[in-house]
Design a protein around this motif. Structure first.
Motif, PDB file in Angstrom:
ATOM      1  N   ASP A 164       0.831  -1.206   0.000  1.00 28.48           N
ATOM      2  CA  ASP A 164       0.000   0.000   0.000  1.00 28.48           C
ATOM      3  C   ASP A 164       0.867   1.257   0.000  1.00 28.48           C
ATOM      4  N   ASP A 165       0.527   2.207  -0.858  1.00 29.37           N
ATOM      5  CA  ASP A 165       1.133   3.531  -0.759  1.00 29.37           C
ATOM      6  C   ASP A 165       0.317   4.340   0.250  1.00 29.37           C
ATOM      7  N   PHE A 166       0.597   5.621   0.359  1.00 23.83           N
ATOM      8  CA  PHE A 166      -0.100   6.439   1.352  1.00 23.83           C
ATOM      9  C   PHE A 166      -1.609   6.440   1.121  1.00 23.83           C
ATOM     10  N   MET A 167      -2.031   6.562  -0.141  1.00 15.47           N
ATOM     11  CA  MET A 167      -3.458   6.604  -0.434  1.00 15.47           C
ATOM     12  C   MET A 167      -4.119   5.269  -0.126  1.00 15.47           C
ATOM     13  N   GLY A 168      -3.389   4.196  -0.372  1.00 18.36           N
ATOM     14  CA  GLY A 168      -3.934   2.880  -0.063  1.00 18.36           C
ATOM     15  C   GLY A 168      -4.137   2.689   1.428  1.00 18.36           C
ATOM     16  N   LYS A 169      -3.175   3.175   2.208  1.00 17.20           N
ATOM     17  CA  LYS A 169      -3.307   3.101   3.666  1.00 17.20           C
ATOM     18  C   LYS A 169      -4.485   3.925   4.144  1.00 17.20           C
ATOM     19  N   ALA A 170      -4.651   5.119   3.553  1.00 18.74           N
ATOM     20  CA  ALA A 170      -5.768   5.975   3.933  1.00 18.74           C
ATOM     21  C   ALA A 170      -7.101   5.326   3.570  1.00 18.74           C
ATOM     22  N   PHE A 171      -7.155   4.686   2.414  1.00 16.52           N
ATOM     23  CA  PHE A 171      -8.377   4.025   1.959  1.00 16.52           C
ATOM     24  C   PHE A 171      -8.812   2.950   2.948  1.00 16.52           C
ATOM     25  N   CYS A 172      -7.825   2.215   3.473  1.00 13.11           N
ATOM     26  CA  CYS A 172      -8.141   1.112   4.377  1.00 13.11           C
ATOM     27  C   CYS A 172      -8.556   1.580   5.766  1.00 13.11           C
ATOM     28  N   LEU A 173      -8.436   2.872   6.035  1.00  6.07           N
ATOM     29  CA  LEU A 173      -8.947   3.396   7.302  1.00  6.07           C
ATOM     30  C   LEU A 173     -10.471   3.448   7.300  1.00  6.07           C
ATOM     31  N   VAL A 174     -11.052   3.575   6.114  1.00  4.79           N
ATOM     32  CA  VAL A 174     -12.508   3.704   6.012  1.00  4.79           C
ATOM     33  C   VAL A 174     -13.162   2.488   5.363  1.00  4.79           C
ATOM     34  N   VAL A 175     -12.370   1.623   4.752  1.00  7.15           N
ATOM     35  CA  VAL A 175     -12.907   0.426   4.097  1.00  7.15           C
ATOM     36  C   VAL A 175     -12.175  -0.800   4.618  1.00  7.15           C
ATOM     37  N   ASP A 176     -12.915  -1.805   5.028  1.00 12.00           N
ATOM     38  CA  ASP A 176     -12.330  -3.069   5.487  1.00 12.00           C
ATOM     39  C   ASP A 176     -12.042  -3.929   4.261  1.00 12.00           C
ATOM     40  N   ARG A 177     -10.794  -3.884   3.801  1.00 10.70           N
ATOM     41  CA  ARG A 177     -10.443  -4.597   2.575  1.00 10.70           C
ATOM     42  C   ARG A 177     -10.627  -6.103   2.738  1.00 10.70           C
ATOM     43  N   ASP A 178     -10.265  -6.636   3.900  1.00  9.27           N
ATOM     44  CA  ASP A 178     -10.385  -8.076   4.110  1.00  9.27           C
ATOM     45  C   ASP A 178     -11.838  -8.517   3.975  1.00  9.27           C
ATOM     46  N   ALA A 179     -12.753  -7.761   4.574  1.00 11.23           N
ATOM     47  CA  ALA A 179     -14.166  -8.106   4.487  1.00 11.23           C
ATOM     48  C   ALA A 179     -14.695  -7.922   3.073  1.00 11.23           C
ATOM     49  N   MET A 180     -14.275  -6.837   2.408  1.00 10.88           N
ATOM     50  CA  MET A 180     -14.765  -6.525   1.066  1.00 10.88           C
ATOM     51  C   MET A 180     -14.304  -7.572   0.051  1.00 10.88           C
TER      52      MET A 180
END
Length: 212
Positions: free
Chosen positions: A141-157
């Motif tokens: 993850d780059d910075f934007m990817g890390k930020a995205f995962c603060l609001v979206v649960d990637r594992d669940a999605m």
């Protein structure tokens, strides 16, 4: 007052950026399922991109999406590309490693709605009922990817979609295993069937079977 609000907002933003920067830079999502089928049947459904349409969970999001197949017909060197609506986006895949009935490793590249590269790995292990298939996606993850995962649960999605895809793959694999078992049963029954004696000729003498 306005200066204090802006200063407070700046402090919050800096603190948030600092927190995001400390988040893990790598990720991995994986799900597994057990099929009542031989490993080679499940492996074939992954090793050949032409078979993905039967179980890929995102295909129904845009039935009119364009797909392309290039390179090797299957296995290492096979390439698959797709382009569709905003839900499926655009991207391409390349099989980088393939071990029969054991592993398929794929380079996955998204082009839109956001650009990223990850690795997808399918592993196949013998199980008591047949084969255990594990689907994993990993990357950085780059910075934007890390930020995205603060609001979206990637594992669940992604995990939800992986479970759906594995369930569809299981249905196909077990159906093919059933066909294979039925064909083997019919062949065994045919081989075990008694050979009919040639009809008897007049006078009680058997008519010899014609020589090929």
């Amino acid at each position: 007052m306005l200066k204090k609000i802006l200063l407070g907002l700046a402090v919050v933003i800096v603190a948030l950026c600092g927190f995001i920067a400390t988040r893990p830079s790598t990720y991995s999502v994986q799900r597994s399922a057990t099929f009542k089928a031989p490993p080679d049947i499940a492996f074939a459904l992954v090793n050949d991109f032409h078979q993905w349409g039967g179980w890929l969970p995102w295909g129904a999001l845009d039935p009119s999406q364009k797909t392309t197949f290039e390179g090797a017909p299957m296995g290492v060197g096979a390439r698959y590309g797709w382009s569709g609506n905003d839900e499926v986006g655009e991207g391409r895949m390349l099989i980088e490693e393939s071990k029969p009935n054991e592993l398929v490793r794929i380079q996955l590249e998204f082009i839109r709605p956001f650009a990223s590269t990850s690795r997808t790995t399918f592993t196949f292990k013998p199980a008591a009922e047949g084969v255990q298939v594990t689907w994993e996606m990993s990357g950085e993850d780059d910075f934007m990817g890390k930020a995205f995962c603060l609001v979206v649960d990637r594992d669940a999605m992604l995990g939800k979609d992986f479970d759906k895809g594995l369930a569809a793959m299981k249905t196909l694999a077990e159906a093919e295993a059933g066909k294979r078992a039925e064909a083997a049963k019919l062949a065994a029954e045919k081989a075990a069937a008694p050979v009919e004696a040639p009809p008897a000729a007049e006078g009680g003498q058997a008519v010899a079977a014609p020589t090929p």
